[in-house]
Scaffold this motif. Structure first.
Motif, PDB file in Angstrom:
ATOM      1  N   PRO A 104       0.677  -1.443   0.116  1.00 55.84           N
ATOM      2  CA  PRO A 104      -0.086  -0.029   0.074  1.00 55.84           C
ATOM      3  C   PRO A 104       0.911   1.409  -0.110  1.00 55.84           C
ATOM      4  O   PRO A 104       0.538   1.988  -1.110  1.00 55.84           O
ATOM      5  N   ALA A 105       1.680   1.456   0.858  1.00 59.39           N
ATOM      6  CA  ALA A 105       2.400   2.739   1.101  1.00 59.39           C
ATOM      7  C   ALA A 105       3.314   3.005  -0.514  1.00 59.39           C
ATOM      8  O   ALA A 105       3.371   4.115  -1.068  1.00 59.39           O
ATOM      9  N   ASP A 106       3.923   1.823  -0.826  1.00 55.01           N
ATOM     10  CA  ASP A 106       4.694   1.945  -2.182  1.00 55.01           C
ATOM     11  C   ASP A 106       3.700   2.185  -3.280  1.00 55.01           C
ATOM     12  O   ASP A 106       3.930   3.180  -4.278  1.00 55.01           O
ATOM     13  N   MET A 107       2.347   1.668  -3.123  1.00 52.86           N
ATOM     14  CA  MET A 107       1.546   2.000  -4.275  1.00 52.86           C
ATOM     15  C   MET A 107       1.168   3.464  -4.212  1.00 52.86           C
ATOM     16  O   MET A 107       1.092   4.007  -5.484  1.00 52.86           O
ATOM     17  N   GLN A 108       0.856   4.047  -3.138  1.00 49.73           N
ATOM     18  CA  GLN A 108       0.337   5.254  -2.934  1.00 49.73           C
ATOM     19  C   GLN A 108       1.528   6.130  -3.554  1.00 49.73           C
ATOM     20  O   GLN A 108       1.149   7.046  -4.111  1.00 49.73           O
ATOM     21  N   SER A 147      -1.564  10.265   3.647  1.00 52.34           N
ATOM     22  CA  SER A 147      -0.287   9.666   3.709  1.00 52.34           C
ATOM     23  C   SER A 147      -0.063   8.765   4.598  1.00 52.34           C
ATOM     24  O   SER A 147       0.030   8.602   5.804  1.00 52.34           O
ATOM     25  N   ILE A 148       0.259   7.468   3.992  1.00 53.39           N
ATOM     26  CA  ILE A 148       0.653   6.251   4.792  1.00 53.39           C
ATOM     27  C   ILE A 148       1.983   6.399   5.276  1.00 53.39           C
ATOM     28  O   ILE A 148       2.189   6.231   6.687  1.00 53.39           O
ATOM     29  N   ARG A 149       2.782   6.691   4.344  1.00 57.99           N
ATOM     30  CA  ARG A 149       4.377   6.586   4.853  1.00 57.99           C
ATOM     31  C   ARG A 149       4.661   7.701   5.911  1.00 57.99           C
ATOM     32  O   ARG A 149       5.564   7.367   6.671  1.00 57.99           O
ATOM     33  N   HIS A 150       3.833   8.727   5.796  1.00 59.87           N
ATOM     34  CA  HIS A 150       4.313   9.927   7.019  1.00 59.87           C
ATOM     35  C   HIS A 150       3.392  10.038   8.196  1.00 59.87           C
ATOM     36  O   HIS A 150       4.118  10.378   9.009  1.00 59.87           O
ATOM     37  N   THR A 151       2.392   9.734   7.953  1.00 63.59           N
ATOM     38  CA  THR A 151       1.359   9.700   9.128  1.00 63.59           C
ATOM     39  C   THR A 151       0.778   8.510   9.558  1.00 63.59           C
ATOM     40  O   THR A 151       0.255   8.402  10.756  1.00 63.59           O
ATOM     41  N   PRO A 153       2.623   5.059   9.200  1.00 61.26           N
ATOM     42  CA  PRO A 153       3.624   3.963   8.571  1.00 61.26           C
ATOM     43  C   PRO A 153       3.241   2.636   9.223  1.00 61.26           C
ATOM     44  O   PRO A 153       3.864   1.726   8.395  1.00 61.26           O
ATOM     45  N   ASN A 154       2.686   2.435  10.208  1.00 55.95           N
ATOM     46  CA  ASN A 154       2.193   1.116  10.684  1.00 55.95           C
ATOM     47  C   ASN A 154       1.448   0.335   9.563  1.00 55.95           C
ATOM     48  O   ASN A 154       1.189  -0.887   9.585  1.00 55.95           O
ATOM     49  N   HIS A 155       0.467   0.965   8.850  1.00 61.89           N
ATOM     50  CA  HIS A 155      -0.025   0.519   7.787  1.00 61.89           C
ATOM     51  C   HIS A 155       0.459   0.474   6.102  1.00 61.89           C
ATOM     52  O   HIS A 155      -0.059   0.376   5.243  1.00 61.89           O
ATOM     53  N   ALA A 156       1.722   0.385   6.350  1.00 61.56           N
ATOM     54  CA  ALA A 156       2.492   0.678   4.922  1.00 61.56           C
ATOM     55  C   ALA A 156       2.348  -0.745   4.116  1.00 61.56           C
ATOM     56  O   ALA A 156       2.528  -0.835   2.984  1.00 61.56           O
ATOM     57  N   THR A 157       1.834  -2.028   4.919  1.00 56.93           N
ATOM     58  CA  THR A 157       1.908  -3.172   4.272  1.00 56.93           C
ATOM     59  C   THR A 157       0.567  -3.957   4.829  1.00 56.93           C
ATOM     60  O   THR A 157       0.767  -5.183   4.769  1.00 56.93           O
TER      61      THR A 157
END
Length: 239
Positions: A104-108, A147-151, A153-157
């Motif tokens: 998810p984070a990389d896709m976003q 923003s997943i990566r910045h806010t 990050p626990n949901h990056a995957t």
């Protein structure tokens, strides 16, 4: 002959353009993208009918069909790599269907340049609509493109990351057999709804397909041959 050679070379060079991670994101600007997340465990004719209907009715220029990560232990999903292989077996070379292995984070991160230059819809089955219609548990993050990566990050995957990755402006909802979503009155979670009814495979589900596989029944009326081959070779759903 030279023209034929050039055309063939062009097609081969662009054969993998539908893999999101290999796509020039600028080519998708001003597009309408239908984001279709799900377990796809397994991918069956009900799913493929949804994709076909969206494209044939002109509701989107592309469908991004996204297999959710294996982060939710309660779901006990088949490994992501196998579920992605099912998607890949059908859509790797489809000119209007995007597939990706990105979490998810990389896709976003990949799609973020499109957030103000493309229109995103989210595709839901009536079972999902009904499950969450009376809860606001995820409303603050649901399809907001936060923003997943910045806010977060626990949901990056995680699967939660997948439902927050895209800023959906519209919902494309499909009625399953015996369901009726007319009560929505054109709005779901604050987004306008396009309501469709799946015709040929409205009663088909992954749960039913897994049960038939476990019983040793034929899956020819449930899944495409490519998917049946993957199920058979990996001995899926036997326990």
């Amino acid at each position: 002959m030279a023209y034929i050679f050039f055309a063939l070379s062009f097609l081969l060079a662009n054969a993998h353009a539908v893999y999101l991670e290999k796509t020039n994101i600028n080519d998708l600007k001003q597009s309408r993208i239908a984001y279709y997340p799900g377990s796809f465990d397994p991918l069956h004719y009900g799913h493929t009918d949804v994709v076909k209907t969206i494209l044939s009715k002109g509701l989107a220029d592309y469908v991004l069909i996204y297999a959710l990560p294996n982060s939710d232990d309660s779901k006990k999903r088949t490994p992501f790599s196998i579920r992605f292989a099912m998607l890949e077996s059908l859509y790797a070379h489809h000119p209007k269907v995007l597939v990706t292995k990105l979490m998810p984070a990389d896709m976003q991160d990949k799609l973020q340049p499109l957030f103000h230059h493309a229109k995103f819809s989210v595709v839901l089955g009536s079972d999902i609509v009904n499950t969450y219609i009376n809860t606001n548990q995820y409303d603050a993050i649901w399809m907001q493109g936060l923003s997943i990566r910045h806010t977060h990050p626990n949901h990056a995957t995680t699967s939660t990351g997948a439902i927050m990755a895209i800023p959906a402006e519209q919902v494309i909802a499909f009625n399953r057999e015996a369901d009726d979503l007319s009560f929505l009155k054109g709005i779901y979670k604050g987004r306008p709804v396009v309501l469709l009814t799946a015709k040929d495979f409205a009663g088909l589900s992954s749960t039913q397909t897994r049960f038939c596989a476990r019983q040793g029944d034929s899956l020819s009326d449930m899944v495409p041959p490519e998917v049946a081959k993957i199920i058979r070779e990996n001995r899926l759903y036997q326990e």
